[in-house]
Design a protein around this motif. Structure first.
Motif, PDB file in Angstrom:
ATOM      1  N   THR A 148       0.829  -1.195   0.000  1.00  0.00           N
ATOM      2  CA  THR A 148       0.000   0.000   0.000  1.00  0.00           C
ATOM      3  C   THR A 148       0.869   1.252   0.000  1.00  0.00           C
ATOM      4  O   THR A 148       2.020   1.224   0.429  1.00  0.00           O
ATOM      5  N   ILE A 149       0.306   2.328  -0.459  1.00  0.00           N
ATOM      6  CA  ILE A 149       0.996   3.614  -0.495  1.00  0.00           C
ATOM      7  C   ILE A 149       0.005   4.673  -0.050  1.00  0.00           C
ATOM      8  O   ILE A 149      -1.141   4.692  -0.507  1.00  0.00           O
ATOM      9  N   SER A 150       0.431   5.543   0.843  1.00  0.00           N
ATOM     10  CA  SER A 150      -0.462   6.575   1.362  1.00  0.00           C
ATOM     11  C   SER A 150      -0.642   7.684   0.329  1.00  0.00           C
ATOM     12  O   SER A 150       0.140   7.812  -0.624  1.00  0.00           O
ATOM     13  N   HIS A 151      -1.676   8.496   0.537  1.00  0.00           N
ATOM     14  CA  HIS A 151      -1.913   9.607  -0.381  1.00  0.00           C
ATOM     15  C   HIS A 151      -0.756  10.607  -0.347  1.00  0.00           C
ATOM     16  O   HIS A 151      -0.393  11.181  -1.377  1.00  0.00           O
ATOM     17  N   ASP A 152      -0.184  10.821   0.822  1.00  0.00           N
ATOM     18  CA  ASP A 152       0.953  11.741   0.919  1.00  0.00           C
ATOM     19  C   ASP A 152       2.161  11.198   0.166  1.00  0.00           C
ATOM     20  O   ASP A 152       2.885  11.946  -0.515  1.00  0.00           O
ATOM     21  N   GLN A 153       2.395   9.891   0.282  1.00  0.00           N
ATOM     22  CA  GLN A 153       3.508   9.284  -0.460  1.00  0.00           C
ATOM     23  C   GLN A 153       3.287   9.410  -1.963  1.00  0.00           C
ATOM     24  O   GLN A 153       4.205   9.721  -2.717  1.00  0.00           O
ATOM     25  N   LEU A 154       2.053   9.149  -2.381  1.00  0.00           N
ATOM     26  CA  LEU A 154       1.735   9.222  -3.800  1.00  0.00           C
ATOM     27  C   LEU A 154       1.959  10.640  -4.328  1.00  0.00           C
ATOM     28  O   LEU A 154       2.531  10.840  -5.403  1.00  0.00           O
ATOM     29  N   ARG A 155       1.535  11.639  -3.568  1.00  0.00           N
ATOM     30  CA  ARG A 155       1.723  13.026  -3.975  1.00  0.00           C
ATOM     31  C   ARG A 155       3.211  13.364  -4.107  1.00  0.00           C
ATOM     32  O   ARG A 155       3.627  14.059  -5.045  1.00  0.00           O
ATOM     33  N   LYS A 156       4.017  12.856  -3.173  1.00  0.00           N
ATOM     34  CA  LYS A 156       5.455  13.122  -3.224  1.00  0.00           C
ATOM     35  C   LYS A 156       6.099  12.453  -4.430  1.00  0.00           C
ATOM     36  O   LYS A 156       6.990  13.023  -5.073  1.00  0.00           O
ATOM     37  N   VAL A 157       5.658  11.230  -4.737  1.00  0.00           N
ATOM     38  CA  VAL A 157       6.199  10.541  -5.918  1.00  0.00           C
ATOM     39  C   VAL A 157       5.925  11.368  -7.169  1.00  0.00           C
ATOM     40  O   VAL A 157       6.790  11.527  -8.034  1.00  0.00           O
ATOM     41  N   LEU A 158       4.721  11.926  -7.276  1.00  0.00           N
ATOM     42  CA  LEU A 158       4.384  12.742  -8.439  1.00  0.00           C
ATOM     43  C   LEU A 158       5.195  14.032  -8.454  1.00  0.00           C
ATOM     44  O   LEU A 158       5.686  14.457  -9.516  1.00  0.00           O
ATOM     45  N   ASP A 159       5.350  14.664  -7.292  1.00  0.00           N
ATOM     46  CA  ASP A 159       6.138  15.892  -7.224  1.00  0.00           C
ATOM     47  C   ASP A 159       7.590  15.645  -7.628  1.00  0.00           C
ATOM     48  O   ASP A 159       8.211  16.480  -8.290  1.00  0.00           O
ATOM     49  N   ASP A 160       8.131  14.497  -7.215  1.00  0.00           N
ATOM     50  CA  ASP A 160       9.532  14.176  -7.503  1.00  0.00           C
ATOM     51  C   ASP A 160       9.734  13.637  -8.916  1.00  0.00           C
ATOM     52  O   ASP A 160      10.864  13.629  -9.422  1.00  0.00           O
ATOM     53  N   ASN A 161       8.657  13.161  -9.534  1.00  0.00           N
ATOM     54  CA  ASN A 161       8.779  12.518 -10.849  1.00  0.00           C
ATOM     55  C   ASN A 161       7.695  13.027 -11.810  1.00  0.00           C
ATOM     56  O   ASN A 161       6.861  12.248 -12.290  1.00  0.00           O
ATOM     57  N   PRO A 162       7.700  14.313 -12.113  1.00  0.00           N
ATOM     58  CA  PRO A 162       6.649  14.851 -12.992  1.00  0.00           C
ATOM     59  C   PRO A 162       6.634  14.221 -14.379  1.00  0.00           C
ATOM     60  O   PRO A 162       5.603  14.196 -15.049  1.00  0.00           O
ATOM     61  N   GLY A 163       7.781  13.671 -14.806  1.00  0.00           N
ATOM     62  CA  GLY A 163       7.853  13.056 -16.120  1.00  0.00           C
ATOM     63  C   GLY A 163       7.029  11.786 -16.251  1.00  0.00           C
ATOM     64  O   GLY A 163       6.861  11.267 -17.362  1.00  0.00           O
ATOM     65  N   ILE A 164       6.497  11.288 -15.148  1.00  0.00           N
ATOM     66  CA  ILE A 164       5.668  10.075 -15.216  1.00  0.00           C
ATOM     67  C   ILE A 164       4.399  10.336 -16.022  1.00  0.00           C
ATOM     68  O   ILE A 164       3.837   9.427 -16.620  1.00  0.00           O
ATOM     69  N   TYR A 190       9.420   5.130 -18.009  1.00  0.00           N
ATOM     70  CA  TYR A 190       9.970   6.202 -17.165  1.00  0.00           C
ATOM     71  C   TYR A 190      11.308   5.798 -16.546  1.00  0.00           C
ATOM     72  O   TYR A 190      12.261   6.577 -16.547  1.00  0.00           O
ATOM     73  N   ALA A 191      11.382   4.575 -16.025  1.00  0.00           N
ATOM     74  CA  ALA A 191      12.614   4.129 -15.367  1.00  0.00           C
ATOM     75  C   ALA A 191      13.778   4.074 -16.339  1.00  0.00           C
ATOM     76  O   ALA A 191      14.896   4.521 -16.028  1.00  0.00           O
ATOM     77  N   THR A 192      13.552   3.554 -17.534  1.00  0.00           N
ATOM     78  CA  THR A 192      14.658   3.422 -18.490  1.00  0.00           C
ATOM     79  C   THR A 192      15.092   4.776 -19.044  1.00  0.00           C
ATOM     80  O   THR A 192      16.283   4.995 -19.281  1.00  0.00           O
ATOM     81  N   THR A 193      14.159   5.682 -19.238  1.00  0.00           N
ATOM     82  CA  THR A 193      14.537   6.990 -19.780  1.00  0.00           C
ATOM     83  C   THR A 193      15.211   7.867 -18.732  1.00  0.00           C
ATOM     84  O   THR A 193      16.102   8.668 -19.065  1.00  0.00           O
ATOM     85  N   THR A 194      14.811   7.743 -17.484  1.00  0.00           N
ATOM     86  CA  THR A 194      15.441   8.569 -16.448  1.00  0.00           C
ATOM     87  C   THR A 194      16.760   7.981 -15.961  1.00  0.00           C
ATOM     88  O   THR A 194      17.699   8.717 -15.660  1.00  0.00           O
ATOM     89  N   ASP A 195      16.845   6.653 -15.889  1.00  0.00           N
ATOM     90  CA  ASP A 195      18.093   6.030 -15.432  1.00  0.00           C
ATOM     91  C   ASP A 195      19.156   6.000 -16.525  1.00  0.00           C
ATOM     92  O   ASP A 195      20.347   5.924 -16.224  1.00  0.00           O
ATOM     93  N   ARG A 196      18.715   6.033 -17.785  1.00  0.00           N
ATOM     94  CA  ARG A 196      19.672   6.035 -18.907  1.00  0.00           C
ATOM     95  C   ARG A 196      19.336   7.171 -19.880  1.00  0.00           C
ATOM     96  O   ARG A 196      18.883   6.941 -21.003  1.00  0.00           O
ATOM     97  N   PRO A 197      19.536   8.417 -19.450  1.00  0.00           N
ATOM     98  CA  PRO A 197      19.238   9.545 -20.342  1.00  0.00           C
ATOM     99  C   PRO A 197      20.130   9.582 -21.577  1.00  0.00           C
ATOM    100  O   PRO A 197      19.838  10.305 -22.540  1.00  0.00           O
ATOM    101  N   ASP A 198      21.220   8.809 -21.547  1.00  0.00           N
ATOM    102  CA  ASP A 198      22.130   8.762 -22.695  1.00  0.00           C
ATOM    103  C   ASP A 198      21.595   7.898 -23.821  1.00  0.00           C
ATOM    104  O   ASP A 198      22.134   7.914 -24.933  1.00  0.00           O
ATOM    105  N   VAL A 199      20.539   7.147 -23.559  1.00  0.00           N
ATOM    106  CA  VAL A 199      19.997   6.224 -24.562  1.00  0.00           C
ATOM    107  C   VAL A 199      18.744   6.830 -25.195  1.00  0.00           C
ATOM    108  O   VAL A 199      17.800   7.214 -24.490  1.00  0.00           O
ATOM    109  N   ALA A 200      18.720   6.909 -26.513  1.00  0.00           N
ATOM    110  CA  ALA A 200      17.529   7.362 -27.228  1.00  0.00           C
ATOM    111  C   ALA A 200      16.565   6.187 -27.347  1.00  0.00           C
ATOM    112  O   ALA A 200      16.868   5.185 -27.986  1.00  0.00           O
TER     113      ALA A 200
END
Length: 293
Positions: A148-164, A190-200
């Motif tokens: 489970t994930i709380s609403h506050d956690q979910l909001r923080k994930v979105l704030d930290d990862n707007p590219g999602i 999202y994970a592959t593009t953010t962890d490997r920005p060098d890869v198109a």
């Protein structure tokens, strides 16, 4: 209601409730209440531990004779977390109101995102939860209280990862073409593009979307075939499972970025979600065994 009947006098004030006071009320004043939900208590306790406790109109309610009418889960959470919390305490509440307490529809993460003006809120909430679990708990399953994930956690994930949000749009397109779940596609992209920005990623996504001109053991073709088999029930697991789909997505992407061909995608029951490979595409050399880093 008969207007000649006397109305109950309810006294309300804010109080700091310590674990000791909460335990005393639960032991001495909690008579005839519904059974406690251990899952709900744990969820509230974790929120208190994370500093997410919010003061609002829902608190603790006692009847005129001191019986605990509402709030036992909040009290139990304070005891479990061993942390005090401020609560609104109401005394003198009519016992007849018990039948209508907590009967409203609980707000979901989707509801909260909608109130904040987000789009595709059901899929966005699921993607945020999936991203949080991938980043923080790659070894656990995505079902049950531990996921489970709380609403506050979910909001923080979105704030930290707007590219999602952008990854979600691409994930929805991929879902239509490849039948991978929207959540798995969004998190994987999202994970592959953010962890490997060098890869198109265009070459990866174009091949995966169309399947055109892919060689027999191309990881993109193997992923497409794996998703098709899951959809048709030709694998050992017949239901759509975002965690499973994400595992296959990341394994196939890692093989692609490392320049490896593969014949099949497998996973073990208790296998952790793969990390994004740091090899390949920028002069790195694939590991001889193709191990995921």
């Amino acid at each position: 209601m008969n207007r000649d009947e006397p109305t109950a006098v309810i006294k309300v004030k804010m109080e700091l409730v310590t674990p000791e006071k909460a335990q005393k009320w639960l032991s001495e004043n909690n008579r005839g209440n519904r059974p406690l939900s251990a899952t709900h208590v744990s969820s509230l306790a974790r929120a208190l531990e994370r500093g997410e406790w919010r003061i609002h109109h829902q608190g603790i309610a006692f009847t005129a004779d001191g019986r605990l009418l509402d709030g036992q889960h909040r009290l139990a959470a304070i005891v479990q977390a061993r942390k005090p919390a401020e609560l609104l305490i109401a005394r003198g509440v009519d016992p007849a109101t018990f039948s209508v307490m907590d009967t409203g529809k609980r707000r979901t993460a989707r509801d909260l995102l909608h109130l904040e003006g987000e789009r595709r809120t059901q899929h966005l909430a699921a993607a945020l939860r999936g991203l949080h679990l991938y980043r923080t708990a790659p070894k656990i399953g995505w079902l049950g209280p531990s996921a489970t994930i709380s609403h506050d956690q979910l909001r923080k994930v979105l704030d930290d990862n707007p590219g999602i949000r952008e990854a979600l749009e691409a994930g929805m397109n991929l879902n239509r073409e490849v039948r991978i779940t929207v959540t798995a596609a969004a998190v994987g992209i999202y994970a592959t593009t953010t962890d490997r920005p060098d890869v198109a990623n265009d070459e990866w996504l174009d091949g995966l979307m169309t399947g055109a001109n892919l060689k027999r053991n191309d990881p993109r073709l193997i992923l497409r075939n794996t998703m098709a088999a899951l959809k048709q029930g030709k694998s050992s697991r017949k239901r759509d499972d975002s965690r499973e789909h994400l595992t296959y997505y990341l394994k196939a992407w890692n093989a692609w970025v490392e320049g490896r061909s593969i014949k099949i995608l497998r996973r073990n029951a208790n296998e952790a979600l793969p990390l994004v490979s740091l090899l390949g595409r920028t002069g790195g050399t694939a590991h001889e065994e193709g191990r995921l880093l």
